[in-house]
Scaffold this active site. Structure first.
Site, PDB file in Angstrom:
ATOM      1  N   LYS A   1      62.242  43.177  92.619  1.00  0.00           N
ATOM      2  CA  LYS A   1      61.149  44.022  93.123  1.00  0.00           C
ATOM      3  C   LYS A   1      61.446  45.498  92.840  1.00  0.00           C
ATOM      4  O   LYS A   1      60.568  46.257  92.463  1.00  0.00           O
ATOM      5  CB  LYS A   1      60.948  43.805  94.634  1.00  0.00           C
ATOM      6  CG  LYS A   1      60.484  42.413  94.983  1.00  0.00           C
ATOM      7  CD  LYS A   1      59.050  42.406  95.486  1.00  0.00           C
ATOM      8  CE  LYS A   1      58.423  41.033  95.520  1.00  0.00           C
ATOM      9  NZ  LYS A   1      59.076  40.043  96.354  1.00  0.00           N
TER      10      LYS A   1
ATOM     11  N   LYS B   1      53.197  32.404  91.596  1.00  0.00           N
ATOM     12  CA  LYS B   1      51.996  33.192  91.902  1.00  0.00           C
ATOM     13  C   LYS B   1      52.069  34.553  91.231  1.00  0.00           C
ATOM     14  O   LYS B   1      51.086  35.050  90.702  1.00  0.00           O
ATOM     15  CB  LYS B   1      51.930  33.436  93.411  1.00  0.00           C
ATOM     16  CG  LYS B   1      51.350  32.321  94.181  1.00  0.00           C
ATOM     17  CD  LYS B   1      50.281  32.851  95.157  1.00  0.00           C
ATOM     18  CE  LYS B   1      49.385  31.721  95.575  1.00  0.00           C
ATOM     19  NZ  LYS B   1      50.103  30.762  96.431  1.00  0.00           N
TER      20      LYS B   1
ATOM     21  N   LYS C   1      58.577  30.191  84.380  1.00  0.00           N
ATOM     22  CA  LYS C   1      58.588  29.566  85.701  1.00  0.00           C
ATOM     23  C   LYS C   1      57.204  29.708  86.353  1.00  0.00           C
ATOM     24  O   LYS C   1      56.622  30.807  86.323  1.00  0.00           O
ATOM     25  CB  LYS C   1      59.634  30.281  86.564  1.00  0.00           C
ATOM     26  CG  LYS C   1      59.706  29.782  87.973  1.00  0.00           C
ATOM     27  CD  LYS C   1      60.356  30.792  88.914  1.00  0.00           C
ATOM     28  CE  LYS C   1      59.869  30.523  90.318  1.00  0.00           C
ATOM     29  NZ  LYS C   1      60.050  31.538  91.290  1.00  0.00           N
TER      30      LYS C   1
HETATM   31  P1  ADP Z   1      55.924  31.786  94.346  1.00  0.00           P
HETATM   32  O1  ADP Z   1      57.009  32.113  93.341  1.00  0.00           O
HETATM   33  O2  ADP Z   1      54.738  31.206  93.673  1.00  0.00           O
HETATM   34  O3  ADP Z   1      55.587  32.948  95.237  1.00  0.00           O
HETATM   35  P2  ADP Z   1      57.429  30.808  96.600  1.00  0.00           P
HETATM   36  O4  ADP Z   1      58.490  31.803  96.322  1.00  0.00           O
HETATM   37  O5  ADP Z   1      56.537  31.036  97.768  1.00  0.00           O
HETATM   38  O6  ADP Z   1      56.530  30.640  95.267  1.00  0.00           O
HETATM   39  O7  ADP Z   1      58.125  29.375  96.727  1.00  0.00           O
HETATM   40  C1  ADP Z   1      58.035  28.460  97.804  1.00  0.00           C
HETATM   41  C2  ADP Z   1      58.969  27.283  97.519  1.00  0.00           C
HETATM   42  O8  ADP Z   1      58.616  26.661  96.278  1.00  0.00           O
HETATM   43  C3  ADP Z   1      60.438  27.685  97.361  1.00  0.00           C
HETATM   44  O9  ADP Z   1      61.268  26.659  97.872  1.00  0.00           O
HETATM   45  C4  ADP Z   1      60.618  27.816  95.882  1.00  0.00           C
HETATM   46  O10 ADP Z   1      61.945  27.643  95.471  1.00  0.00           O
HETATM   47  C5  ADP Z   1      59.715  26.693  95.372  1.00  0.00           C
HETATM   48  N1  ADP Z   1      59.193  27.035  94.042  1.00  0.00           N
HETATM   49  C6  ADP Z   1      58.320  28.030  93.730  1.00  0.00           C
HETATM   50  N2  ADP Z   1      58.034  28.051  92.418  1.00  0.00           N
HETATM   51  C7  ADP Z   1      58.776  27.047  91.858  1.00  0.00           C
HETATM   52  C8  ADP Z   1      58.912  26.550  90.521  1.00  0.00           C
HETATM   53  N3  ADP Z   1      58.249  27.077  89.511  1.00  0.00           N
HETATM   54  N4  ADP Z   1      59.769  25.526  90.308  1.00  0.00           N
HETATM   55  C9  ADP Z   1      60.464  24.958  91.340  1.00  0.00           C
HETATM   56  N5  ADP Z   1      60.352  25.367  92.621  1.00  0.00           N
HETATM   57  C10 ADP Z   1      59.526  26.397  92.895  1.00  0.00           C
END
Ligand code: ADP
Ligand code: TRP
Length: 323
Positions: free
Chosen positions: A113, A195, A192
């Site tokens: 960030k 969001k 990856k």
């Molecule tokens: P984002 O990156 O979309 O904001 P979050 O950080 O809110 O997603 O992730 C919520 C959960 O989902 C966490 O346990 C995170 O490790 C898992 N997660 C998010 N994106 C992935 C991905 N592309 N592959 C595997 N696990 C993921």
């Protein structure tokens, strides 16, 4: 013998995507029988990014609907809203007095960030300490997450060890649990799925929106009639998450044989997503018509976790000299 404990949470930030589902949530489902499970909606955490109260409230409800729709059983799992358990903030403070700044400065989520030019708030910086409190309060043995959260679980372990060294063996040292095959689910552009990269497929979106997401998957320009390498294709990469072995082999062979275009593969993928999530998608819509039920689930969930949390907090308070 008492079951081991599992803790995990997701921030309410809109619809869940396939990365959330296959990285983290599917593990909650697979483990809900075996473990005494505590799954929550991380709304204290989400305050770092969501500052509109209406949207916050809406996202919390939506995440409960997702959790229940995919098949979490509220009789087995304590499903709760983090803000209904403010005890985590008390533990978080106590832990913060033992957390070296250096550990937090090294966290990727924070460094990323900063690199993107965000001016950090204290909440963002201290986020892993609150996460440690989330995990340590119910004394988790395992924390199922995607790979991006591994470092935060390591921070939790470090903090718990420091606490135990200082005050005695009170906290349980947790371990992360990562599904190796889905540790990092790829998005529609091959990075990856996240969001923040705007490259997600949301399995609970309307059929029309879902179709658009699938059709937007990035592919190369190999002509329809030519053979294609399935292992270099994002469509196939995502299809593999959902399909069984026979289906995967069939699509693989079609790629290799030629005469099979990316458009065909996308159509099959869309049909697969709709089929895989058919029951959950119906439940999700029904749940949105039944907000009282969801609230009831949350109230029961927090009562269950509170009993466990109070026990830990009583031990912690005594250990630090608050008696
Ligand atoms: P984002 O990156 O979309 O904001 P979050 O950080 O809110 O997603 O992730 C919520 C959960 O989902 C966490 O346990 C995170 O490790 C898992 N997660 C998010 N994106 C992935 C991905 N592309 N592959 C595997 N696990 C993921
Ligand atoms: N940091 C996690 C994420 O962004 C959410 C989270 C907060 C969490 N507290 C937790 C995950 C405790 C597991 C355990 O995805």
């Amino acid at each position: 013998m008492e079951k081991k404990r599992l803790v995990s949470g997701i921030q309410p930030s809109g619809m869940i995507h396939l990365g959330n589902y296959f990285g983290a949530m599917i593990q909650y489902l697979e483990l809900q029988e075996e473990y005494h499970s505590f799954i929550f909606i991380a709304n204290f955490h989400a305050l770092n990014t969501i500052r509109d109260p209406e949207i916050m409230n809406q996202y919390v409800t939506d995440l409960v609907a997702h959790y229940l729709a995919i098949g979490l059983d509220p009789e087995k799992v304590s499903l709760y809203r983090q803000s209904d358990l403010p005890e985590v903030c008390e533990l978080s403070w106590i832990l913060s007095t033992l957390t070296p700044m250096g550990i937090l400065e090294r966290c990727h989520s924070y460094k990323d960030k900063i690199a993107k030019g965000f001016s950090p708030d204290h909440g963002l910086f201290a986020y892993p300490v609150l996460m440690a409190a989330d995990i340590l309060l119910p004394k988790a043995n395992i924390v199922p997450v995607g790979k991006d959260q591994k470092q935060h679980v390591e921070v939790t372990r470090d903090i718990a060890l420091k606490f135990n060294n200082q005050y005695g063996e009170i906290l349980t040292i947790p371990e992360d649990r990562i599904n190796q095959s889905t540790a990092v689910v790829p998005g529609i552009d091959g990075q990856k799925m996240s969001k923040s990269y705007d490259n997600c497929i949301y399995p609970f979106a309307s059929e029309k929106a879902l179709k658009k997401q699938v059709m937007n998957i990035v592919t190369d320009s190999t002509p329809l009639e030519e053979p294609k390498d399935p292992d270099k294709c994002n469509v196939f990469g995502i299809y593999k998450l959902l399909a069984d072995q026979d289906e995967i082999e069939k699509m693989r062979n079609q790629y290799l044989a030629g005469g099979y275009g990316y458009g065909h593969a996308k159509k099959e993928l869309l049909a697969k997503i709709l089929d895989y999530f058919a029951v959950a998608r119906t439940r999700y819509l029904d749940l949105h018509q039944n907000k009282d039920y969801m609230e009831e689930v949350l109230q029961k969930g927090v009562e269950k976790v509170r009993t466990v949390a109070h026990k830990t907090l009583t031990e912690v308070r005594k250990a630090v000299g608050f008696y």
